[in-house]
Design an enzyme around this catalytic site. Sequence first.
Site, PDB file in Angstrom:
ATOM      1  CG  ASP A   1      -2.097  -0.889   1.107  1.00  0.00           C
ATOM      2  OD1 ASP A   1      -2.137  -1.701   0.161  1.00  0.00           O
ATOM      3  OD2 ASP A   1      -3.001  -0.806   1.966  1.00  0.00           O
TER       4      ASP A   1
ATOM      5  CG  HIS B   1       2.101  -0.138   4.467  1.00  0.00           C
ATOM      6  ND1 HIS B   1       1.747  -1.095   5.391  1.00  0.00           N
ATOM      7  CD2 HIS B   1       1.011   0.641   4.275  1.00  0.00           C
ATOM      8  CE1 HIS B   1       0.493  -0.904   5.752  1.00  0.00           C
ATOM      9  NE2 HIS B   1       0.014   0.140   5.088  1.00  0.00           N
TER      10      HIS B   1
END
Length: 287
Positions: free
Chosen positions: A96, A241
């Site tokens: 992400d 992430h």
Amino acid sequence: MRRWWEARKALLLAACMLLAASAGAEPASSKRSAAAGSEYRPQAQHPSEETGAFSGVRRPKKKKPAISWVALQQRYPGAFVIGGSRRFRRVALTFDDVPDPRYTPQVLETLARYKVRATFFVVGQRAAAHPAIVRRMQREGHIIGNHSLNHPVFSRISQYAMQQQVLRTDWILRPLVGYSPRFVRPPYGEITPAQVEWLSGKGFTVVNWDVDSEDWRSIDSSAILINIKRTLQPGSIVLQHAGGGTGQDLSGTVAALPRLIKLLRSKGYAIVTLPELLGRPAARRLP
């Protein structure tokens, strides 16, 4: 008497002009608020109670969701997913908050070295700022997903605002990757049933996760691997992430990735993209 009257008129005129000026002026606090919302300024991985943007270090205390992810998946089969089929030993790695010039290229280099394709959920304003990294992700065979324009909490904004977050990001991504991404991941995983329904009607699929690496906490690689192994199972979607906020350290993610790939392969898992895991194309059909 005449001098007194002229002085009085001058004072009244000055007072009227002062009132008019103050009525037409925008308060300084309003100007600061408008400026703060005009561009993407990530500060940390979790939202503040007030703004819903990257502005606080700690996860905010939030009310119990009106509906759980499991219930959403049951209510909207195929439109809201947190994992794939449990019958096959496959897992999807997702990243992400990209692109981020500090960490995304390092993640891409590791994936290329181990010949792994992943799925990246892109923030629109970051894509506009770093288009070359988005093009590289697409060129190297990775799947691109929509992660909103500037990372608000969907459940705390209006239906129209949520729609604009997704559509404006879609407009940025289409010319960069050559298609309209089907997969949408709401920031922080928060979304309402009405938002799922609208997205489904527009050909999007909402994808959250069932394995949270918790790498947003700036933890080391060993802790990340422990968190992943805790809930890993066939069909899992792993949240990591490859982009962070100011002061956020994702070096643990970069260091953990080679170890994670080796671990998954040693346990017989095939590392696949979301289209492979879910059996649907990366691109949505435009209405």
